[in-house]
Scaffold this motif. Structure first.
Motif, mmCIF file in Angstrom:
data_model
loop_
_atom_site.group_PDB
_atom_site.id
_atom_site.type_symbol
_atom_site.label_atom_id
_atom_site.label_comp_id
_atom_site.label_asym_id
_atom_site.label_seq_id
_atom_site.Cartn_x
_atom_site.Cartn_y
_atom_site.Cartn_z
ATOM 1 N N ASP A 188 16.015 -1.122 -22.924
ATOM 2 C CA ASP A 188 16.112 -2.143 -24.093
ATOM 3 C C ASP A 188 17.303 -2.222 -24.727
ATOM 4 O OD1 ASP A 188 14.303 -1.171 -24.560
ATOM 5 O OD2 ASP A 188 14.297 -3.041 -26.409
ATOM 6 N N LEU A 189 17.379 -0.717 -25.115
ATOM 7 C CA LEU A 189 18.346 -0.493 -25.592
ATOM 8 C C LEU A 189 19.483 1.210 -25.729
ATOM 9 C CD1 LEU A 189 15.693 1.111 -28.217
ATOM 10 C CD2 LEU A 189 17.080 -0.711 -28.802
ATOM 11 N N ASP A 190 18.479 0.860 -24.071
ATOM 12 C CA ASP A 190 20.237 1.586 -23.666
ATOM 13 C C ASP A 190 19.319 3.297 -23.815
ATOM 14 O OD1 ASP A 190 20.851 -0.160 -21.940
ATOM 15 O OD2 ASP A 190 22.389 -0.532 -23.186
ATOM 16 N N LYS A 191 18.520 3.788 -23.636
ATOM 17 C CA LYS A 191 18.731 4.808 -24.458
ATOM 18 C C LYS A 191 17.270 5.371 -23.490
ATOM 19 C CE LYS A 191 19.194 4.197 -29.079
ATOM 20 N NZ LYS A 191 18.911 4.427 -30.614
ATOM 21 N N ILE A 192 17.056 7.426 -23.647
ATOM 22 C CA ILE A 192 16.345 8.051 -22.503
ATOM 23 C C ILE A 192 15.768 8.668 -23.769
ATOM 24 C CG2 ILE A 192 15.799 9.275 -20.731
ATOM 25 C CD1 ILE A 192 16.896 6.968 -20.021
ATOM 26 N N TYR A 193 14.022 8.445 -23.983
ATOM 27 C CA TYR A 193 13.528 9.933 -24.889
ATOM 28 C C TYR A 193 13.077 10.849 -24.120
ATOM 29 C CZ TYR A 193 12.787 5.109 -27.796
ATOM 30 O OH TYR A 193 13.247 3.792 -28.262
ATOM 31 N N LYS A 194 13.092 11.731 -24.718
ATOM 32 C CA LYS A 194 12.248 12.805 -25.246
ATOM 33 C C LYS A 194 11.473 13.329 -25.464
ATOM 34 C CE LYS A 194 14.324 17.891 -23.507
ATOM 35 N NZ LYS A 194 15.305 18.901 -23.814
ATOM 36 N N ALA A 204 14.180 14.059 -28.771
ATOM 37 C CA ALA A 204 15.835 13.411 -29.331
ATOM 38 C C ALA A 204 15.758 11.878 -28.344
ATOM 39 C CB ALA A 204 16.278 14.073 -28.037
ATOM 40 N N GLU A 205 16.807 11.260 -28.369
ATOM 41 C CA GLU A 205 17.229 10.048 -27.965
ATOM 42 C C GLU A 205 18.225 10.355 -27.109
ATOM 43 O OE1 GLU A 205 16.936 6.824 -30.872
ATOM 44 O OE2 GLU A 205 14.539 7.351 -31.443
#
Length: 358
Positions: A188-194, A204-205
């Motif tokens: 939903d946020l167009d992100k990848i969580y590291k 990192a986001e």
């Protein structure tokens, strides 16, 4: 002379299909096995290379154990039909399988015997879990709440709760480890969580919105530290595969894929990345030439709703599932995927598909 020219052209045309075929891998459907049942919904597929078993998260039908050698279901893991299995996590080094169930429980079982242990209650609603070999943690995706999603870290050897991490995403999806950290898609946020799973900490986001709308599926190349992300697209951003440098978080490659991706697989021997796309009814195949160089190899037409898969890396066989269904307008439709996404599946149509090169 005119006859000779015509014959030469015909001769050239005759060899073109063969030449094109040689340029591609030649992936194709090897078998299709229909499993009798009510064909309730399904989700994840996984593969145990030691026992040669395919695990099918067939929800109300349970976690079904499919033997590809005999094309039969040899067992349904005890308790998983009542709990509505969404699929299994396989940890061969621990002789451990884990059924992720919609009722918020996880049912452990031995891969060697398929004997189930008592269920472990994790939450009220559970989507899936992932094993991180770096942090030695089972990361459980609970259903998203009003303010985000709780990730529960379990020790897979004891199934004890060893950590929690809250993320603002309401829709966390696929995940994998690059050998140094754990990467999780926030659709939903167009992100990848590291993530450092041992420390229950987001390192990192990575914002991927410009090239990757709705990141959904993840696979990793540990040797080259590359993270592959399958994206469903959003607005003017088309469904895409992107490749991230795991250390830097930068995008090194992107290309369009089919609609409705839900699963990625990477084969380090073949140097191929595969994306199953349920709405596009196709399987994209990409060739990896080196860590930062990729090219579309071919796109195989599959069947509608083929969206999740698992790969037998020894034989190069891809296993996927589908069923025949329709969208009943009197019932709730998952419009976030498609305005006509099926909400009713027909009995005795659930099918296990095997794709390969030979």
């Amino acid at each position: 002379m005119r006859t000779a020219v015509v014959l030469a052209l015909l001769s050239t045309a005759a060899v073109l299909p063969a030449s094109l075929a040689v340029a591609q891998d030649g992936w194709h459907l090897k078998s299709a096995t229909t499993i009798d049942g009510k064909a309730s919904g399904w989700d994840y597929v996984s593969f145990d290379a030691v026992a040669n078993h395919v695990f099918l998260g067939h929800r109300k039908e349970g976690l079904q154990v499919f033997d590809p050698a005999t094309h039969t279901v040899v067992k349904v893991i005890d308790g998983t039909a009542e709990a509505s299995s969404n699929g299994a996590v396989i940890i061969p080094d621990l002789d451990l399988g884990l059924s992720n169930n919609e009722n918020g429980t996880i049912i452990p079982f031995k891969l060697s015997t398929l004997d189930a242990k008592p269920p472990v209650k994790v939450g009220e609603d559970l989507d899936t879990s992932h094993f991180d070999p770096v942090g030695k943690r089972l990361v459980v995706n609970l259903a998203g709440g009003k303010d985000g999603t709780d990730l529960v870290m379990l020790d897979p050897t004891t199934m004890k709760d060893v950590g929690h991490l809250h993320v603002p995403s309401h829709k966390v999806e696929g995940a994998d480890s690059d050998g140094t950290a754990f990467f999780l898609a926030a659709q939903d946020l167009d992100k990848i969580y590291k993530i450092d799973t041992a420390g229950s900490e987001v390192l990192a986001e990575i914002d991927v919105a410009t090239l990757c709308g709705q990141p959904t599926s993840i696979a990793a190349d540990v040797a080259d530290d590359r993270v592959f992300v399958g994206c469903r697209g959003r607005g003017t951003v088309k469904p895409s595969l992107i490749v991230l440098d795991g250390a830097k978080g930068s995008v090194v490659y992107s290309a369009e894929i089919g609609a409705g991706t839900d699963s990625l697989a990477y084969d380090p021997t073949l140097k191929r990345i595969f994306s199953t796309n349920g709405l596009g009814a196709n399987l994209n195949v990409f060739a990896q030439q080196d860590a930062d160089t990729y090219k579309p190899e071919e796109t195989l037409g599959t069947r509608a709703f083929v969206r999740t898969m698992a790969m037998d890396h020894k034989t190069g066989t891809i296993y996927a599932v589908t069923a025949e269904g329709s969208a009943d307008p009197t019932k709730k439709i998952l419009t976030s995927v498609s305005p006509f996404y099926p909400n009713t599946f027909y009995p005795n149509t659930f099918t296990v598909l095997a794709y390969g090169k030979n």
